[in-house]
Enzyme design. Structure first.
Site, PDB file in Angstrom:
ATOM      1  N   ASP A   1       0.795  -1.237   0.000  1.00 41.02           N
ATOM      2  CA  ASP A   1       0.000   0.000   0.000  1.00 41.02           C
ATOM      3  C   ASP A   1       0.821   1.277   0.000  1.00 41.02           C
ATOM      4  O   ASP A   1       0.335   2.321  -0.392  1.00 41.02           O
ATOM      5  CB  ASP A   1      -0.898   0.059   1.252  1.00 41.02           C
ATOM      6  CG  ASP A   1      -1.859  -1.107   1.300  1.00 41.02           C
ATOM      7  OD1 ASP A   1      -2.483  -1.305   2.355  1.00 41.02           O
ATOM      8  OD2 ASP A   1      -1.966  -1.825   0.291  1.00 41.02           O
TER       9      ASP A   1
ATOM     10  N   HIS B   1      -9.531   3.939 -26.924  1.00 39.05           N
ATOM     11  CA  HIS B   1      -9.985   3.373 -25.647  1.00 39.05           C
ATOM     12  C   HIS B   1      -9.636   4.333 -24.503  1.00 39.05           C
ATOM     13  O   HIS B   1      -8.905   5.294 -24.712  1.00 39.05           O
ATOM     14  CB  HIS B   1      -9.327   2.022 -25.413  1.00 39.05           C
ATOM     15  CG  HIS B   1      -7.891   2.154 -24.989  1.00 39.05           C
ATOM     16  ND1 HIS B   1      -7.392   1.552 -23.889  1.00 39.05           N
ATOM     17  CD2 HIS B   1      -6.854   2.863 -25.495  1.00 39.05           C
ATOM     18  CE1 HIS B   1      -6.116   1.852 -23.752  1.00 39.05           C
ATOM     19  NE2 HIS B   1      -5.775   2.660 -24.709  1.00 39.05           N
TER      20      HIS B   1
HETATM   21  O1  F6P Z   1      -2.693  -3.947   3.257  1.00 39.58           O
HETATM   22  C1  F6P Z   1      -2.434  -4.649   2.084  1.00 39.58           C
HETATM   23  C2  F6P Z   1      -3.729  -5.054   1.441  1.00 39.58           C
HETATM   24  O2  F6P Z   1      -3.429  -5.750   0.281  1.00 39.58           O
HETATM   25  C3  F6P Z   1      -4.656  -3.896   1.111  1.00 39.58           C
HETATM   26  O3  F6P Z   1      -4.256  -3.206  -0.045  1.00 39.58           O
HETATM   27  C4  F6P Z   1      -5.963  -4.610   0.971  1.00 39.58           C
HETATM   28  O4  F6P Z   1      -7.079  -3.777   1.121  1.00 39.58           O
HETATM   29  C5  F6P Z   1      -5.872  -5.607   2.131  1.00 39.58           C
HETATM   30  O5  F6P Z   1      -4.497  -5.908   2.303  1.00 39.58           O
HETATM   31  C6  F6P Z   1      -6.617  -6.904   1.900  1.00 39.58           C
HETATM   32  O6  F6P Z   1      -6.557  -7.599   3.135  1.00 39.58           O
HETATM   33  P1  F6P Z   1      -6.764  -9.181   3.198  1.00 39.58           P
HETATM   34  O7  F6P Z   1      -5.583  -9.829   2.556  1.00 39.58           O
HETATM   35  O8  F6P Z   1      -6.839  -9.465   4.694  1.00 39.58           O
HETATM   36  O9  F6P Z   1      -8.042  -9.468   2.459  1.00 39.58           O
END
Ligand code: F6P
Length: 321
Positions: free
Chosen positions: A128, A216
């Site tokens: 993130d 596109h």
């Molecule tokens: O924090 C990393 C992340 O990939 C976020 O981007 C995403 O919203 C979240 O983890 C998803 O969490 P999980 O793997 O618990 O579904």
């Protein structure tokens, strides 16, 4: 003989294994005993500790994910859970803990240091890039390259059918994956939680693009943007009369062999963490600033607010006209 622990927490990210590998081998080099803790803070509470040796981390550098596994732990955020975690560390005579994870994980580590006196070293591991104190987080570069590869593939078919495609990417409350992939992937528009966004303006841009001969359009939507992807597709179809498709990249962004950048950054962060522990420095967050790996007071680091890169947001628009 100093004993240290290491764990990975929260969403896994490519490069975490490189960090664990460097921490284990540098720790052993400096005559430390290194314990891998399985399944993040859940394993810390359940006492899932494993003594590492050099071979424990063999053949891991190139693998995505985390061989120590990870978990999200509601229990750890309770006093009872954190108390149990601290007691397990005491039982193993471990007073130094390296935590590799995102904002939530490093915040949990900081709480453990404040409430129970454990010396924590936070290494930013998340796709993130939601930790404002550091210019990079382990996995962000690999995830961006995965998204760019997907955009390239989607551009081929989107052009062939003269379609508009909405691509949803991860990032939780941070829009950096959408923003940077949008700029370097040639998207027409990015929708991120940090900026209100204007659906009218977006649709107008699609119409103008078609009139100018574009075959596109690519719209990047960060998962944290308030309007859902399905609602956005419907709105664009209604206002532009175009055929609109949705691609949700989801967990594809979390996997894959880490890039050089993520392997190098992960290794440097882990080495820095071990050397700080060796020197008796306490409670630091490690990260990148101006191209160098540095360490910061973890409490201050977690309070840093990142300024949104409006210049890049604007660049997406200018470059896609
Ligand atoms: O924090 C990393 C992340 O990939 C976020 O981007 C995403 O919203 C979240 O983890 C998803 O969490 P999980 O793997 O618990 O579904």
């Amino acid at each position: 003989m100093k004993r240290i622990g290491i764990l990975t927490s929260g969403g896994d990210s490519p490069g975490m294994n490189a960090a664990i590998r460097a921490a284990v081998r540098y720790g052993i080099y400096y005559d430390m005993e290194v314990y891998g803790i399985h399944k993040g803070f859940e394993g810390l509470i359940d006492g899932e500790f494993e003594k590492m040796d050099r071979r424990s981390v063999a053949d891991t550098m190139q693998r995505g994910g985390t061989f120590l596994r990870t978990a999200r732990s509601d229990r750890f955020m309770t006093e009872e859970g954190m108390e149990k975690a601290a007691r397990n560390l005491e039982t193993f005579k471990i007073n130094d803990l390296i935590v590799i994870g995102g904002n939530g994980s490093l915040t949990g580590a900081y709480e453990l240091s404040k409430r129970h006196g454990i010396n924590v070293m936070g290494i930013p591991g998340t796709i993130d890039r939601d930790l404002a104190y550091t210019d990079h987080t382990i996995g962000f570069d690999t995830a961006l390259n995965t998204v760019l590869d997907a955009i390239t593939r989607i551009r081929d078919t989107s052009s062939a059918h003269e379609r508009t495609t909405v691509i949803e990417v991860m990032g939780r409350h941070c829009g950096d994956i959408a923003l940077y992939a949008g700029l370097t992937g040639g998207a027409e528009y990015v929708l991120v939680p940090e900026v209100e966004g204007d659906i009218n303006e977006l649709c107008q841009k699609i119409i103008e693009g078609t009139l100018a001969g574009k075959l596109h359009s690519i719209i990047m939507r960060a998962e944290g943007y308030p309007m859902s992807s399905t609602e956005l597709v419907k709105e664009i179809e209604k206002r532009t009369d175009k055929e609109v498709k949705l691609v949700v990249l989801s967990y594809l962004q979390r996997g894959g062999s880490p890039t050089f950048k993520d392997r190098m950054f992960a290794t440097e962060c882990a080495v820095k963490a071990i050397e700080l522990i060796k020197e008796g420095v306490k409670n630091r967050a490690i990260g990148e600033s101006c191209g160098e790996v540095k360490d910061f007071d973890i409490g201050e680091a977690l309070n840093v607010k990142r300024d949104f890169r409006y210049d890049i947001f604007r660049g997406v628009d200018i470059l896609s006209r």
